[in-house]
Scaffold this active site. Sequence first.
Site, mmCIF file in Angstrom:
data_model
loop_
_atom_site.group_PDB
_atom_site.id
_atom_site.type_symbol
_atom_site.label_atom_id
_atom_site.label_comp_id
_atom_site.label_asym_id
_atom_site.label_seq_id
_atom_site.Cartn_x
_atom_site.Cartn_y
_atom_site.Cartn_z
ATOM 1 N N LYS A 177 -12.474 1.696 -5.871
ATOM 2 C CA LYS A 177 -12.147 2.065 -7.106
ATOM 3 C C LYS A 177 -11.633 0.217 -8.126
ATOM 4 C CE LYS A 177 -7.748 3.498 -5.213
ATOM 5 N NZ LYS A 177 -8.939 3.502 -3.962
ATOM 6 N N ASP B 176 -2.771 -4.046 -5.714
ATOM 7 C CA ASP B 176 -4.879 -4.881 -5.575
ATOM 8 C C ASP B 176 -5.162 -4.291 -6.674
ATOM 9 O OD1 ASP B 176 -4.607 -2.691 -5.107
ATOM 10 O OD2 ASP B 176 -5.625 -2.166 -3.642
ATOM 11 N N ASP C 65 -2.027 -1.753 -10.929
ATOM 12 C CA ASP C 65 -1.514 -1.443 -9.176
ATOM 13 C C ASP C 65 -0.988 -3.100 -8.827
ATOM 14 O OD1 ASP C 65 -3.270 -1.360 -8.636
ATOM 15 O OD2 ASP C 65 -3.398 0.046 -7.002
ATOM 16 N N ASP D 181 -7.016 -1.883 -8.007
ATOM 17 C CA ASP D 181 -7.499 -0.606 -7.912
ATOM 18 C C ASP D 181 -7.348 0.541 -9.122
ATOM 19 O OD1 ASP D 181 -6.561 0.371 -6.466
ATOM 20 O OD2 ASP D 181 -7.510 0.081 -4.538
ATOM 21 N N ARG D 182 -6.348 -0.084 -8.750
ATOM 22 C CA ARG D 182 -5.926 1.546 -10.139
ATOM 23 C C ARG D 182 -5.187 0.958 -11.676
ATOM 24 N NH1 ARG D 182 -2.008 4.785 -7.585
ATOM 25 N NH2 ARG D 182 -0.333 3.072 -6.930
ATOM 26 N N SER E 295 0.758 -1.097 0.207
ATOM 27 C CA SER E 295 -0.050 0.019 0.296
ATOM 28 C C SER E 295 0.715 1.156 -0.669
ATOM 29 C CB SER E 295 -0.778 -0.052 1.163
ATOM 30 O OG SER E 295 -1.835 1.211 1.200
ATOM 31 N N HIS E 296 0.560 1.684 -0.651
ATOM 32 C CA HIS E 296 1.474 3.468 0.119
ATOM 33 C C HIS E 296 0.974 4.086 0.634
ATOM 34 C CE1 HIS E 296 -3.129 4.543 -2.693
ATOM 35 N NE2 HIS E 296 -2.997 5.857 -1.712
#
Length: 480
Positions: A307, A208, A206, A210-211, A35-36
């Site tokens: 998202k 996971d 990304d 979602d982006r 995660s970011h």
Amino acid sequence: IGRLVIGQNGILSTPAVSCIIRKIKAAGGIILTASHSPGGPGGEFGVKFEVANGGPAPDAVSDKIYQISKTLEEYAICPDLRVDLSRLGRQEFDLENKFKPFRVEIVDSVDIYLNLLRSIFDFNAIRNLLTGPNQIKIRIDAMNGVMGPYVKRILCDELGAPANSAINCIPLEDFGGQPPDPNLTYATALLEAMRGGEYGFGAAFDADGDRYMILGQNGFFVNASDSLAVIAANLSCIPYFCQMGVRGFGRSMPTSTALDKVAKVMKVPVYETPTGWRYFSNLMDSGRCSLCGEESFGTGSDHLREKDGLWAVLVWLSILAARKQSVEEIVRDHWAKFGRHYYCRFDYEALEPRTAYFIMRDLEALITDKSFSHQQFAVGNSIYRVERTDSFEYIDPVDGTVTKRQGLRIIFSDASRLIFRMSASSHVRATLRIYAESYEKDPSQHNKEPQAVLSPLIAIALKISQIHERTGRKGPTVIT
């Protein structure tokens, strides 16, 4: 908890988790993910908690979890419990008879999510785009995150894209040594491949799922704000929206106002929220919002409460199939109709938290002082007059919840914007983000480089924030 549902081999994308929670009416879900938002020993690990609607936990839930965490006195570990994550089906365990029995169910990571997508899109139209006489060659980079199985099964097996269209599809613990962030800084292999001109459409995901990022032929880059606006303007290409209608749009405050131009033409409301998908979930649950997105390459609709990167890619492929134009042609047509929003984000990462805090504190005092309003800044041949400033706060139209201090905004008389926002802060590091946006209606001015157009605004941002002087930095860590 008497029953756990886990993806095969421990792999589930975040949109798939949201999908499964909603499908089986689960109490919620826990996602362990790169995660970011920093957590773990090296700031590389995140824990996401999804509530029963399949969306991120709202602030009230997260706050309650935190309060309870401070009262924990002990926890137990069950070291002998072994679950075969590769074997589909139910496995049952006797845990001191607390649950009779404790059940773990391993499910196909793609299956439930794929069935949802089939109900949203015209798969035949997309399949014809990828396999028909006028087929387009695509390049999809899963960046060694969880999206490999989804890309292979859905885009290749289901929709007919050649197997070699998909790269980096094996989920790796270290993501192959490259941060799995779908932007021009890190998705360099995809960018180079697209610049060669062989492929008409490219996308990256990304860690996971979602982006996402969209690239056109010759490496034509679609920024996330433009992608959201183009999707909004072309929702008639998607059967789901033809059936369900469009009730409203949502965007995070730092996301460019390109979406607002589309909403005005379509006569639907736009909700400007703080950054964080949980704010969209409330709007969607109440029937106010059909499509929403953030400038950090997250876009989704009310089909889920997260998202959804692959959903966004399938939307783009649907638009390409319906309009029979290239990515670049679609975007340039959009600019010609609605105007172009030049836009950039500058990230100053791994700052000392106290330094970042005092920069933001002093900046807020400066821009909210009465003497700052209507101030003029002359940079080269450009003059920018301040129209209004604020520290952004959001009043949820559903439940009236007020969320304050979500970023500092400077809006100029020509509708240009500068935004300063703290993100991903922890006790050991902080990220300060600067966003610059400038609107250009004239199509003859749509071929410029964003950083060149935005350089006067950036100069103003650096002057008033003194970020380089106060951090010792010569520039941002990442530019998107």
